[in-house]
Design an enzyme around this catalytic site. Sequence first.
Site, mmCIF file in Angstrom:
data_model
loop_
_atom_site.group_PDB
_atom_site.id
_atom_site.type_symbol
_atom_site.label_atom_id
_atom_site.label_comp_id
_atom_site.label_asym_id
_atom_site.label_seq_id
_atom_site.Cartn_x
_atom_site.Cartn_y
_atom_site.Cartn_z
ATOM 1 N N ASP A 126 39.007 39.851 91.822
ATOM 2 C CA ASP A 126 38.551 39.637 90.447
ATOM 3 C C ASP A 126 37.158 39.023 90.547
ATOM 4 O OD1 ASP A 126 40.230 39.464 87.566
ATOM 5 O OD2 ASP A 126 38.433 38.209 87.619
ATOM 6 N N ARG A 128 33.490 30.802 70.783
ATOM 7 C CA ARG A 128 34.074 30.609 72.123
ATOM 8 C C ARG A 128 33.285 29.637 72.988
ATOM 9 N NH1 ARG A 128 36.907 35.773 73.778
ATOM 10 N NH2 ARG A 128 38.416 36.004 72.104
HETATM 11 C C1 LIG Z 1 42.517 41.658 80.957
HETATM 12 S S1 LIG Z 1 42.406 41.213 82.659
HETATM 13 C C2 LIG Z 1 43.378 42.527 83.383
HETATM 14 C C3 LIG Z 1 44.366 42.026 84.429
HETATM 15 C C4 LIG Z 1 45.294 43.077 85.024
HETATM 16 N N1 LIG Z 1 44.557 44.133 85.684
HETATM 17 C C5 LIG Z 1 46.222 43.643 83.985
HETATM 18 O O1 LIG Z 1 46.043 44.791 83.571
HETATM 19 O O2 LIG Z 1 47.136 42.949 83.555
HETATM 20 C C6 LIG Z 1 40.721 41.700 83.048
HETATM 21 C C7 LIG Z 1 40.167 41.013 84.294
HETATM 22 O O3 LIG Z 1 38.951 41.670 84.668
HETATM 23 C C8 LIG Z 1 38.098 40.704 85.253
HETATM 24 N N2 LIG Z 1 36.716 41.240 85.280
HETATM 25 C C9 LIG Z 1 35.831 41.350 84.262
HETATM 26 N N3 LIG Z 1 34.681 41.877 84.689
HETATM 27 C C10 LIG Z 1 34.825 42.109 86.024
HETATM 28 C C11 LIG Z 1 33.982 42.632 87.040
HETATM 29 N N4 LIG Z 1 32.745 43.036 86.771
HETATM 30 N N5 LIG Z 1 34.468 42.696 88.295
HETATM 31 C C12 LIG Z 1 35.730 42.287 88.589
HETATM 32 N N6 LIG Z 1 36.579 41.788 87.673
HETATM 33 C C13 LIG Z 1 36.139 41.698 86.404
HETATM 34 C C14 LIG Z 1 38.284 39.484 84.374
HETATM 35 O O4 LIG Z 1 37.899 38.302 85.046
HETATM 36 C C15 LIG Z 1 39.797 39.546 84.079
HETATM 37 O O5 LIG Z 1 40.543 38.748 84.966
#
Ligand SMILES: C[S@@+](CC[C@H](N)C(=O)[O-])C[C@H]1O[C@@H](n2cnc3c(N)ncnc32)[C@H](O)[C@@H]1O
Length: 282
Positions: A149, A44
């Site tokens: 986010d 990646r």
């Molecule tokens: C798979 S997406 C989920 C999006 C949405 N909640 C859904 O279920 O469709 C996970 C998101 O979590 C965010 N993320 C990861 N670690 C995080 C953190 N420590 N604090 C806030 N957001 C975080 C990532 O940037 C990503 O956009």
Amino acid sequence: MSMALSNTTHYSITDEEFSQFKTLLYDESGITLSEHKKTLLVSRLTKRLRKLELKSFTEYYNYVVHGVNGGEEFVQMLDLLSTNKTDFFREPKHFEFLAQTIMPELASQRKIRIWSSACSSGEEPYSIAITVCEAMGAKKWDCKILASDLSTRVLSHAANGIYEKDRVKDLDSARLHRFFLKGKKGDKVKAKKEIAQMVAFKRINLMNDDYPIKSGLDLIFCRNVMIYFDKETQERLVNNFYRYLKPNGYLFIGHSESLQWLDTPFLPVAPTIYQKKDVDEG
Ligand SMILES: C[S@@+](CC[C@H](N)C(=O)[O-])C[C@H]1O[C@@H](n2cnc3c(N)ncnc32)[C@H](O)[C@@H]1O
């Protein structure tokens, strides 16, 4: 004289370098990379190292940690290592529960405060806004949705509210028509003011124990991110959410996640929906 790096340069990572990245990612985002993710990390990040013309993972690590761009590279790295996958009305039962159970419960106050806490590119908070608009009928509610986010890249996409047409292909045409504007070329849509004005976007790291939010939330959505956190981090996070919810407030988590093994006072009310029940505000 620096040696030019070709766009086919191959990189390998030492155990020590991998462990530095693992610790950095965990400390900054809570995301756990297991040992077998070494190959994934190399594949990646390789393109990024080539682009930056760096010679090794140690150089890249230093660039992320000490780089002049104030944490921006960490976001790039996070986006490459984690998934931002999301969809409009992903896990539709949650939106049905909001429309059919929660909206009638709050109908006498016509006020609702919602936090979409890992909102990615915005499909989740706009789906919540659409659900609330449809369920509130003719009488306007005071509805505020905070969408946050860790990644500034996805947040700026979310705040633009512009999506490829393909992303909304599963929305029925009445919804599409009411809540989205069509772009001139017909290949994109944009969230209309009716829903856009209900949502405010902010960068919040879920790893912080205090969030820049007044408590007294009715709903928190934290879906499909906890799965990347270890049990201890999940437990801390969920108990933080508990503090920010009003009594009888709800927590929504992803369908492949569970609070079953965590020490938390939340009570399950439907699959992957939990409630802060019958307690004083704490
Ligand atoms: C798979 S997406 C989920 C999006 C949405 N909640 C859904 O279920 O469709 C996970 C998101 O979590 C965010 N993320 C990861 N670690 C995080 C953190 N420590 N604090 C806030 N957001 C975080 C990532 O940037 C990503 O956009």
